[in-house]
Design a protein around this motif. Structure first.
Motif, PDB file in Angstrom:
ATOM      1  N   GLY A 143       0.804  -1.213   0.000  1.00 34.54           N
ATOM      2  CA  GLY A 143       0.000   0.000   0.000  1.00 34.54           C
ATOM      3  C   GLY A 143       0.836   1.262   0.000  1.00 34.54           C
ATOM      4  O   GLY A 143       0.626   2.177  -0.803  1.00 34.54           O
ATOM      5  N   ILE A 144       1.820   1.321   0.894  1.00 34.16           N
ATOM      6  CA  ILE A 144       2.692   2.495   0.971  1.00 34.16           C
ATOM      7  C   ILE A 144       3.520   2.629  -0.307  1.00 34.16           C
ATOM      8  O   ILE A 144       3.829   3.745  -0.752  1.00 34.16           O
ATOM      9  N   LEU A 195      -3.323   2.108  -0.622  1.00 36.11           N
ATOM     10  CA  LEU A 195      -3.025   2.082   0.811  1.00 36.11           C
ATOM     11  C   LEU A 195      -4.308   1.903   1.611  1.00 36.11           C
ATOM     12  O   LEU A 195      -4.334   1.140   2.599  1.00 36.11           O
TER      13      LEU A 195
END
Length: 408
Positions: free
Chosen positions: A293-294, A385
């Motif tokens: 996600g990041i 994210l």
């Protein structure tokens, strides 16, 4: 490097290296063949979507075939089809720009071949290597794939396109697949005892068993749903819109785009090597989903900047995070999915994760006509994210990973 001591694996690995290199070059050649035919984002969406549809349509059949037919013959057939398909672009280019419909058909064919290639390659490894060397073999392939498909291949294609028209550059793609085909002809027959040891079952039974297991396993189901959402919002901007914003903001030279893909691939290589050098995280499910996600946040930077070095760094970071999570994911499938259905679940994972890839590619061009491209890239960076956090909470992954520790 121990797997390379085995003759058949050396042959197979060399063929896979050439096939991946050819695929990496084709990804860039295809873009500029579309542009050379007068196409824009809509036409590139069509061709890219055809490739994705071919891949998606053959993902599950590829897994079933890999369990029922000689894997070496499947791999040979795929490379032959790749040679013929890309050769048709070279031949058609002798009389002028290749029509969009022709490029779409070739893209579909190449994508369909990839849908059969991955399951057969995965299934043949246990038949030519001892069990204790499978992880090392998968690690080699995992590092080489981004290095060649996203780094060396695109970079080589960018250099070729600086000197040649796209259809002439496609001749080098043909050569790579042709040499891979010749190498695969030297693979020895697989042991026949493998089939005798299994009770025959129907295709429907095999597929139903894999689907039932996936639906009843929360960490597996929600990770696949997360991946599906990630693909929907991120693949289209990356594959369809990135070439055009590179041309508009940086320049027309194909090498600019080729080196962005190379940075993406280099990040993937180093991400794979880095995570493989560490112990599996205690919070392996949470870590994997958060890293994925990041790792899409740099899309925000790509959408807003006109600085090429920032685009390079962002592509590197995206590739690093993607491969970091993929290494953990592959390990989880091997350690937490029953061995007798690992091939089918892997194929189902391949299918479900990419289910919305053609939709993403098909929508990227039309959406860019009405929504500013920076907004599209911001969504591509932020939404995954959110999806990852939802998956972690919905599947209760922190509790699951503590209840099922994976210690070395």
């Amino acid at each position: 490097m121990r797997p390379l001591r085995h003759r058949d694996f050396r042959i197979l690995f060399a063929a896979v290296v050439l096939s991946i290199l050819g695929a990496g070059m084709w990804a860039v050649v295809m873009v500029y063949a579309v542009i050379g035919a007068g196409g824009g984002p809509l036409e590139l969406s069509l061709v890219a979507s055809a490739n994705a549809v071919g891949l998606l349509a053959c993902a599950i059949p590829g897994g079933i075939v890999a369990d029922r037919v000689s894997r070496r013959w499947v791999l040979r057939g795929i490379e032959l089809i790749n040679v013929l398909a890309v050769s048709s672009v070279v031949v058609a280019g002798w009389s002028g720009p290749v029509p969009i419909w022709h490029l779409a058909i070739v893209a579909f064919t190449v994508g369909a071949g990839a849908g059969f290639f991955y399951p057969s390659y995965s299934a043949i490894l246990p038949r030519i290597l001892p069990p204790e060397q499978l992880l090392a073999a998968n690690g080699l392939e995992g590092a080489m794939r981004p290095a060649l498909q996203q780094a060396a291949g695109p970079a080589a294609a960018g250099l070729l396109l600086a000197a040649l028209i796209p259809t002439h550059a496609a001749g080098v793609v043909v050569l790579a697949h042709l040499i891979a085909l010749v190498l695969l002809m030297f693979l020895r027959p697989e042991p026949a005892a493998d089939h005798a040891a299994r009770a025959p079952t129907s295709v429907l039974h095999d597929l139903t068993e894999a689907v039932r297991f996936t639906v009843r396993t929360p960490w597996l189901l929600w990770t696949l749903l997360f991946a599906t959402g990630w693909v929907l919002v991120s693949i289209g901007p990356e594959e369809v819109l990135l070439p055009f914003i590179t041309r508009e903001r940086i320049g027309d030279d194909p090498r600019w785009f080729g080196f962005l893909l190379a940075a993406l691939g280099l990040g993937g290589v180093l991400g794979s090597i880095f995570v493989s050098s560490l112990r599996l995280p205690r919070r392996y499910l949470t870590t994997m989903n958060l890293v994925w996600g990041i790792g899409t946040l740099p899309f925000v930077v790509i959408g807003l900047t006109d600085q090429y070095w920032l685009m390079l760094v962002s592509c590197f970071a995206i590739g690093f995070a993607f491969s970091y999570g993929n290494v953990i994911w592959g390990t989880l499938l091997q350690r937490r999915v029953p061995t007798h259905m690992l091939g089918r679940v892997s194929s189902l994972d391949f299918f479900v994760s990419l289910a919305l890839m053609p939709v993403s590619m098909a929508l990227a061009g039309p959406v860019a006509e009405v929504v500013p491209i920076p907004v599209i890239f911001i969504a591509a960076g932020v939404l995954p994210l959110c999806f990852g956090v939802v998956a972690i909470l919905a599947a209760r992954m922190p509790q699951d990973e503590l209840a099922h520790p994976l210690t070395d």
